[in-house]
Design a protein around this motif. Structure first.
Motif, PDB file in Angstrom:
ATOM      1  N   ASN A 226      -5.563   9.116   1.858  1.00 38.49           N
ATOM      2  CA  ASN A 226      -5.963   9.728   3.140  1.00 38.49           C
ATOM      3  C   ASN A 226      -6.647  11.085   2.942  1.00 38.49           C
ATOM      4  O   ASN A 226      -6.219  12.092   3.542  1.00 38.49           O
ATOM      5  CB  ASN A 226      -4.773   9.846   4.100  1.00 38.49           C
TER       6      ASN A 226
ATOM      7  N   LYS B 274       0.879  -1.173   0.000  1.00 41.44           N
ATOM      8  CA  LYS B 274       0.000   0.000   0.000  1.00 41.44           C
ATOM      9  C   LYS B 274       0.911   1.216   0.000  1.00 41.44           C
ATOM     10  O   LYS B 274       1.802   1.328   0.849  1.00 41.44           O
ATOM     11  CB  LYS B 274      -0.865  -0.060   1.253  1.00 41.44           C
TER      12      LYS B 274
ATOM     13  N   ASP C  70     -12.367   4.457   3.933  1.00 41.69           N
ATOM     14  CA  ASP C  70     -11.686   4.331   5.226  1.00 41.69           C
ATOM     15  C   ASP C  70     -12.234   5.378   6.195  1.00 41.69           C
ATOM     16  O   ASP C  70     -13.172   5.101   6.944  1.00 41.69           O
ATOM     17  CB  ASP C  70     -10.156   4.435   5.054  1.00 41.69           C
ATOM     18  N   GLU C  71     -11.710   6.625   6.133  1.00 44.33           N
ATOM     19  CA  GLU C  71     -12.112   7.628   7.126  1.00 44.33           C
ATOM     20  C   GLU C  71     -13.590   8.017   7.039  1.00 44.33           C
ATOM     21  O   GLU C  71     -14.104   8.654   7.961  1.00 44.33           O
ATOM     22  CB  GLU C  71     -11.243   8.890   7.012  1.00 44.33           C
TER      23      GLU C  71
ATOM     24  N   ASP D 281      -3.300   4.768  -0.876  1.00 40.44           N
ATOM     25  CA  ASP D 281      -4.178   5.408   0.108  1.00 40.44           C
ATOM     26  C   ASP D 281      -3.863   6.897   0.107  1.00 40.44           C
ATOM     27  O   ASP D 281      -2.759   7.307   0.484  1.00 40.44           O
ATOM     28  CB  ASP D 281      -3.935   4.808   1.501  1.00 40.44           C
TER      29      ASP D 281
ATOM     30  N   LYS E 139       1.367   5.208   0.392  1.00 40.95           N
ATOM     31  CA  LYS E 139       0.710   6.389   0.946  1.00 40.95           C
ATOM     32  C   LYS E 139       0.970   7.565   0.015  1.00 40.95           C
ATOM     33  O   LYS E 139       2.123   7.965  -0.198  1.00 40.95           O
ATOM     34  CB  LYS E 139       1.274   6.677   2.339  1.00 40.95           C
TER      35      LYS E 139
ATOM     36  N   GLU F 290      -7.745   3.914  -1.918  1.00 39.20           N
ATOM     37  CA  GLU F 290      -8.374   4.116  -0.619  1.00 39.20           C
ATOM     38  C   GLU F 290      -8.585   5.597  -0.333  1.00 39.20           C
ATOM     39  O   GLU F 290      -7.666   6.397  -0.478  1.00 39.20           O
ATOM     40  CB  GLU F 290      -7.470   3.485   0.456  1.00 39.20           C
TER      41      GLU F 290
ATOM     42  N   LYS G 250     -11.660  -1.300  11.104  1.00 41.39           N
ATOM     43  CA  LYS G 250     -10.662  -0.990  12.139  1.00 41.39           C
ATOM     44  C   LYS G 250     -11.343  -0.832  13.488  1.00 41.39           C
ATOM     45  O   LYS G 250     -12.365  -0.145  13.599  1.00 41.39           O
ATOM     46  CB  LYS G 250      -9.955   0.346  11.835  1.00 41.39           C
TER      47      LYS G 250
HETATM   48 MG    MG Z   1      -6.529   4.596   5.119  1.00 43.97          MG
END
Ligand code: MG
Ligand code: MUC
Length: 375
Positions: free
Chosen positions: A202, A169, A251-252, A200, A171, A226, A275
């Motif tokens: 974010n 993965k 995710d978030e 990801d 970032k 992601e 998570k």
């Molecule tokens: Mg994430």
């Protein structure tokens, strides 16, 4: 029978900081140490249980910092549970929810410690209290996040050679989109045919940037993107997803079961990252997974760079899910310079293995807890 007295007698919380082997950079934060709150629960029968609340870069990945987690556990969450029965997981969840809004990482650490203490009392692993075992190991990826592609290629080569990880993965979002695309081109070219990649962001991109970049990521063979957009922009994720050849992972934007339902109704994701810090405990993680399953959304075992304590808790929850089609990312124990348990988790043949034994399956090393405890 005193040996079976599951009354919750004491709950203690300790902030620890454990250095990482290298700087780990996300879109809006970077860390050289991981901070956790370790929760220890003691029952009337003498059994003890442990849990962990992970954070990433203070209150920047989500709103919870270790300082806030510890303060809210000590002042509000722990007092709400003292004297109650540890094995009434749904009922303790209700008590925690009436003591504090959200604070999901704090609640998850307590819930984990309860599962651990009850499992130890009964002599059964936590997964058995959650429906039983479907799998006892999972494919586990590694996260490349130094931001320097030469270093990242070297790191990935070492993971491949050691047969630890073959999926990575990356970032993205700290650099400009063009710099990240160039970086992804270097990584995918260097490891072509030998590794799989997901990215990801974010929450770093806006809709226009995502629409421009996703076709290029698809062309590079990236298999999953992601959280490209801010967590609030679920409608935008749905529009991006409708145009994208690469599947999207939420995710978030998914903490609660209600969030999961909203993402499903908006058709905003193909996959969800599960998570404990988001879902407030093992039982609730299964509920979020159930909503996703009902919508045909794939499951992925997410992390927040937990130590072996938090990772073991996740593996207990993941062990009983019917399908975990996208594997997991519990590489956390491997990115720390040291661990907090007597026997760390086993990583072998690109998989992480569920520890055997009662409760969450790992035992706290109290010397390590003292060594890394914040003064
Ligand atoms: Mg994430
Ligand atoms: C996240 O957003 O997924 C998981 C791996 C990693 O490097 O950061 C975390 C959090």
């Amino acid at each position: 029978d005193l040996r079976r007295d599951l009354t919750i007698q004491a709950i203690r919380s300790t902030i620890v900081d454990v250095p990482t082997v290298r700087r780990h950079k996300l879109s809006s934060l970077s860390v050289t140490a991981q901070s956790y709150v370790i929760v220890e629960v003691r029952l009337a029968n003498g059994a003890e249980g442990i849990g962990e609340a992970a954070t990433l870069g203070g209150p920047r990945w989500s709103e919870e910092s270790v300082e806030a987690i510890k303060a809210n556990i000590d002042a509000h969450l722990a007092p709400a549970l003292i004297g109650h029965q540890a094995d009434r997981f749904e009922a303790t969840g209700v008590l925690l929810d009436s003591a504090a809004k959200r604070n999901n990482a704090a609640k998850a650490a307590i819930d984990t410690a309860l599962f651990d203490a009850v499992g130890r009392t009964l002599g059964v692993p936590a997964h058995q209290l959650l429906g039983g075992l479907v799998r006892d190991s999972l494919p586990v990826l590694w996260t490349l996040a130094s931001g320097d592609p030469a270093q990242e290629i070297e790191e990935a080569e070492a993971k491949l050679a050691a047969r630890l990880h073959d999926t990575f993965k990356v970032k993205i979002g700290a650099l400009s989109p063009d710099a990240d695309l160039a970086r992804m081109r270097r990584l995918t070219t260097a490891l072509a045919g030998r590794a799989r990649f997901i990215v990801d962001a974010n929450q770093a991109w806006d809709e226009t940037t995502a629409n421009r970049c996703l076709p290029m990521l698809a062309e590079l063979g990236v298999t999953l993107v992601e959280q490209p957009l801010p967590a609030w922009n679920v409608a935008g994720m749905a529009r991006v997803r409708a145009r994208s050849a690469v599947p999207l992972m939420a995710d978030e934007c998914v903490f609660s079961t209600h969030d999961m339902l909203g993402v499903a109704q908006a058709a905003a994701a193909d996959v969800v990252s599960l998570k404990l810090v988001k879902h407030a405990g093992l039982l609730n993680l299964h509920k979020v997974a159930a909503v996703a399953e009902a919508a045909g959304i794939g499951l992925y075992g997410g992390c927040l760079l937990e130590s072996s304590i938090g990772a073991a808790a996740h593996l207990q929850a993941f062990a009983g899910l019917r399908e975990l089609a996208w594997g997991c990312e519990h590489f956390g124990p491997q990115i720390l310079t040291d661990d907090l348990v007597e026997e760390p988790l086993r990583f072998e043949d690109f998989r992480v293995h569920l520890p055997a034994g009662p409760g969450i399956g790992v035992t706290l090393d109290r010397d390590k807890l003292r060594r890394y405890a914040r003064a």
